[in-house]
Design a protein around this motif. Structure first.
Motif, PDB file in Angstrom:
ATOM      1  N   LEU A  49       0.822  -1.213   0.000  1.00 54.23           N
ATOM      2  CA  LEU A  49       0.000   0.000   0.000  1.00 54.23           C
ATOM      3  C   LEU A  49       0.854   1.260   0.000  1.00 54.23           C
ATOM      4  O   LEU A  49       0.588   2.204  -0.753  1.00 54.23           O
ATOM      5  CB  LEU A  49      -0.933   0.016   1.211  1.00 54.23           C
ATOM      6  N   PHE A  50       1.881   1.296   0.839  1.00 55.10           N
ATOM      7  CA  PHE A  50       2.780   2.451   0.869  1.00 55.10           C
ATOM      8  C   PHE A  50       3.476   2.641  -0.470  1.00 55.10           C
ATOM      9  O   PHE A  50       3.660   3.774  -0.929  1.00 55.10           O
ATOM     10  CB  PHE A  50       3.817   2.324   1.974  1.00 55.10           C
ATOM     11  N   ALA A  51       3.864   1.547  -1.107  1.00 56.28           N
ATOM     12  CA  ALA A  51       4.514   1.638  -2.417  1.00 56.28           C
ATOM     13  C   ALA A  51       3.566   2.281  -3.426  1.00 56.28           C
ATOM     14  O   ALA A  51       3.981   3.142  -4.211  1.00 56.28           O
ATOM     15  CB  ALA A  51       4.957   0.254  -2.879  1.00 56.28           C
ATOM     16  N   ALA A  52       2.307   1.896  -3.395  1.00 55.78           N
ATOM     17  CA  ALA A  52       1.323   2.490  -4.307  1.00 55.78           C
ATOM     18  C   ALA A  52       1.101   3.965  -3.976  1.00 55.78           C
ATOM     19  O   ALA A  52       1.015   4.805  -4.885  1.00 55.78           O
ATOM     20  CB  ALA A  52       0.009   1.726  -4.234  1.00 55.78           C
ATOM     21  N   ILE A  53       1.044   4.288  -2.704  1.00 54.89           N
ATOM     22  CA  ILE A  53       0.850   5.685  -2.293  1.00 54.89           C
ATOM     23  C   ILE A  53       2.021   6.546  -2.746  1.00 54.89           C
ATOM     24  O   ILE A  53       1.824   7.668  -3.236  1.00 54.89           O
ATOM     25  CB  ILE A  53       0.641   5.772  -0.763  1.00 54.89           C
ATOM     26  N   VAL A  54       3.241   6.039  -2.619  1.00 59.30           N
ATOM     27  CA  VAL A  54       4.415   6.796  -3.049  1.00 59.30           C
ATOM     28  C   VAL A  54       4.362   7.069  -4.548  1.00 59.30           C
ATOM     29  O   VAL A  54       4.656   8.183  -5.002  1.00 59.30           O
ATOM     30  CB  VAL A  54       5.719   6.058  -2.647  1.00 59.30           C
ATOM     31  N   VAL A  55       3.980   6.077  -5.332  1.00 61.86           N
ATOM     32  CA  VAL A  55       3.881   6.286  -6.780  1.00 61.86           C
ATOM     33  C   VAL A  55       2.833   7.350  -7.091  1.00 61.86           C
ATOM     34  O   VAL A  55       3.065   8.247  -7.917  1.00 61.86           O
ATOM     35  CB  VAL A  55       3.566   4.968  -7.518  1.00 61.86           C
ATOM     36  N   PHE A  56       1.684   7.292  -6.435  1.00 63.46           N
ATOM     37  CA  PHE A  56       0.649   8.296  -6.708  1.00 63.46           C
ATOM     38  C   PHE A  56       1.079   9.683  -6.245  1.00 63.46           C
ATOM     39  O   PHE A  56       0.770  10.679  -6.892  1.00 63.46           O
ATOM     40  CB  PHE A  56      -0.685   7.890  -6.091  1.00 63.46           C
TER      41      PHE A  56
END
Length: 161
Positions: A49-56
């Motif tokens: 989830l954090f990885a996805a948040i960082v990309v966004f």
């Protein structure tokens, strides 16, 4: 200058990928108490989830997004967004089923179940695609062209008019 600013974010993204890879590789060997295993699985899901948040967050920081050309970003990174979402769903599904089967006895043999084996293989296969596309996206978003006005952005903007 921009590359230096992006470097810590890139290291954070690599750390999140490494934690996921480590837990994918060695979680089955860690036959501790169920609560410890549950915490490790939750950590893995939170890292995704954090990885996805960082990309966004990186998407929101680009010049393209700020200029209102969100379609360009979505089209350029559509596969990565899809792979991250599918991989997260597969991980959560596998983790829930895995813990459901193991909760009563942490040392029980659960791999006789055809469904859990199939989901395990699908999730591990999807992880390869997740690592590849996520890392590719991290490196693409490090390109300074995304953070400043350039000719190709002007051409895309003209197409949209």
């Amino acid at each position: 200058m921009l590359v230096e600013r992006y470097r810590p974010i890139l290291y954070l993204q690599y750390l999140l990928l490494f934690v996921d890879l480590f837990l994918n590789s060695f979680i089955e060997l860690l036959r501790f108490e169920n609560v410890i295993l549950l915490v490790l699985l939750v950590i893995q899901d939170v890292c995704i989830l954090f990885a996805a948040i960082v990309v966004f967050l990186l998407f929101f920081n680009t010049f393209i997004f700020q200029a209102g050309l969100v379609n360009i970003l979505v089209n350029k990174f559509r596969v990565t967004i899809t792979v991250v979402f599918v991989y997260f769903c597969l991980c959560v599904g596998l983790h829930v089923w895995y813990m459901t089967l193991r909760w009563a006895d942490p040392n029980t043999w659960i791999w006789g179940n055809q469904g859990i084996r199939a989901l395990f293989i699908i999730q591990r296969t999807a992880s390869v695609f997740y690592y590849y596309f996520y890392k590719r996206t991290c490196l693409k978003l490090a390109d300074p062209r995304f953070y400043q006005d350039s000719d190709w952005i002007q051409k895309e903007f003209e197409k949209r008019r």
